[in-house]
Design an enzyme around this catalytic site. Structure first.
Site, PDB file in Angstrom:
ATOM      1  N   ASP A  66      42.151  32.917  43.552  1.00  0.00           N
ATOM      2  CA  ASP A  66      41.837  33.362  42.195  1.00  0.00           C
ATOM      3  C   ASP A  66      43.136  33.431  41.410  1.00  0.00           C
ATOM      4  OD1 ASP A  66      39.181  34.854  40.855  1.00  0.00           O
ATOM      5  OD2 ASP A  66      41.090  35.335  39.892  1.00  0.00           O
ATOM      6  N   ASP A  70      33.146  29.200  40.517  1.00  0.00           N
ATOM      7  CA  ASP A  70      32.321  30.301  40.011  1.00  0.00           C
ATOM      8  C   ASP A  70      32.978  30.732  38.708  1.00  0.00           C
ATOM      9  OD1 ASP A  70      30.457  32.263  39.767  1.00  0.00           O
ATOM     10  OD2 ASP A  70      31.179  33.509  41.403  1.00  0.00           O
ATOM     11  N   CYS A  85      27.115  32.648  35.508  1.00  0.00           N
ATOM     12  CA  CYS A  85      26.037  33.623  35.332  1.00  0.00           C
ATOM     13  C   CYS A  85      25.751  33.733  33.836  1.00  0.00           C
ATOM     14  CB  CYS A  85      26.381  34.972  35.950  1.00  0.00           C
ATOM     15  SG  CYS A  85      27.972  35.659  35.451  1.00  0.00           S
TER      16      CYS A  85
END
Length: 437
Positions: free
Chosen positions: A265, A311, A364
């Site tokens: 990340d 993601d 999302c």
């Protein structure tokens, strides 16, 4: 505290949220610190009122003919809690600690059926400036989908097959919580605890099942998104936006600890929880790589990965069931920033895919500008990639899990989408691409 005092407190918190445009969690925390006499049941009840009001802020405000915390609370009681004007007057009586009695104007507004003629964003409780975006992908179902997005989400758990099977985990939870979890038909490894307002949400992190690594908290949509990516034993996988590791853990279990996952990340602080989670889950095939100044810690992975999972950072419009205040704080500027972030991370991720390998892009979000539009633009910039037929992605999962998704997912030209109304999940978009050999 009396019920009417809780209503007064909720109005106070709502006014704080509206006037200062701050996260509701911060406003509730500050209210609790300033009112230490309130017990845990009082704080939970006030929080429930506030969150319900935020879920239905637009329709409640419209019904009451106002925009402040009092109007939203009155409208909530009228349109979403089944009280008529007389019932509201019994709650809003002006007695000690209660809100002031209804004015003539409030009484008249609440007596009307104002929502019948309200515009779609009001009836669906979503920001008006996103109406065109949502309409592009949801069409005539926009209001119905947004109403589903305004409902309270259940608590979904993923069974960790490295340590437990679903039947055993379900028995353990039933014994520990005194509640029998449901088994959604879409995913054999999902255990669902429906909402029980009178009992509140159980503290899963303190259960033996969680502490032993038998279960993880993860929305069903997130579980399915990780499955659609297609991680399999023996693969070399890069999770380039790993954060706390939710999808890393799901992929590691799908791989049976065989192969290698690199969890990265760009913000090392987001990676902080992953180490404890990996240890608790019994995962041995994940290598965590945190960013270092002036060093490319992923340089050795270039063109080597069978699967790269993105993601992606996004607006989170698919998570409004869990974060209802977020839908009223989102602004066009924040959407523009997320789109820039998505372009950057997709271009970065493309470097690591081997010829014949896959790139899975997940958000999302329900917004086409973050989903299909991003994929179309990426394919223009990287013509060696092509979208894997979404129907085949679904079929591969169905064959492996021995389930039928049917109409629970929406197939789009650039990927697939899950929504609360159709899937019973948070909102997710998944696109799987492959690099030409």
């Amino acid at each position: 505290m009396t019920p009417v005092a809780r209503i007064s407190a909720a109005i106070e918190v709502l006014d704080d949220v509206f006037s200062r445009r701050r996260p509701v969690a911060d406003a509730l925390k500050d209210w609790g610190l300033a009112h230490r006499f309130a017990g845990s049941k009082d704080r939970r009840a006030i929080g429930d009122l506030v969150f319900d009001a935020l879920r239905h802020r637009a329709s409640a405000a419209w019904a009451a003919g106002g925009e402040d915390g009092r109007a939203v609370m009155l409208g909530l009681m009228r349109t979403h809690r089944g009280l008529d004007v007389a019932g509201i007057e019994r709650q809003i009586s002006g007695e000690r600690f209660a809100p002031e009695p209804l004015s003539a104007e409030e009484r008249a507004a609440l007596a009307e059926d104002r929502l019948a003629a309200a515009p779609d964003p009001v009836r669906g409780d979503y920001p008006e400036w996103l109406a065109d975006e949502l309409g592009r992908v949801l069409g005539e179902t926009t209001v119905a989908e947004m109403r589903a997005m305004a409902e309270v989400a259940p608590l979904d758990l993923r069974v960790n097959t490295l340590k437990c099977d679903a039947d055993r985990a379900a028995r353990e939870l039933a014994s520990e919580l005194g509640r029998q979890p449901e088994r959604p038909a879409l995913a054999p490894l999902c255990l669902r605890l429906p909402v029980e307002p009178e009992r509140g949400e159980p503290h899963i992190a303190s259960t033996e099942s969680f502490l032993k690594g038998h279960i993880e908290i993860q929305d069903l949509g997130s579980q399915l998104a990780a499955e659609f990516a297609g991680a399999r034993p023996g693969m070399q996988v890069l999770d380039i936006c790993a954060g706390g590791g939710g999808k890393t853990l799901a992929m590691a279990a799908a791989m049976g600890n065989h192969g290698q996952i690199f969890a990265y990340d760009s913000d090392r602080r987001r990676l902080a929880p992953i180490h404890d989670r990996l240890a608790r889950a019994g995962i041995r095939n994940v290598q965590v790589r945190a960013p270092k100044p002036n060093t490319d810690v992923l340089d050795d992975l270039e063109h080597r990965m069978d699967l790269v999972l993105v993601d992606a950072p996004c607006t989170g419009t698919g998570t409004w069931r869990r974060n209802p205040d977020a839908k009223w704080r989102i602004r066009p500027g924040s959407l523009a920033e997320r789109i820039k972030d998505q372009v950057a991370v997709l271009d970065q991720a493309a470097r690591y895919v081997r010829p014949g390998g896959r790139l899975a892009y997940i958000t999302c979000s329900l917004l086409p500008s973050e989903n299909g539009d991003q994929i179309a633009a990426f394919l223009d910039r990287h013509p060696g990639f092509s979208v894997v037929d979404p129907a085949s992605v679904v079929a591969a999962y169905e064959a492996e899990a021995m389930v039928v998704l049917g109409e629970a997912v929406t197939l789009l030209p650039q990927g697939l989408m899950m929504t609360p109304l159709r899937s019973g999940t948070d909102g997710f978009f998944v696109s799987v691409m492959t690099l030409r050999s």
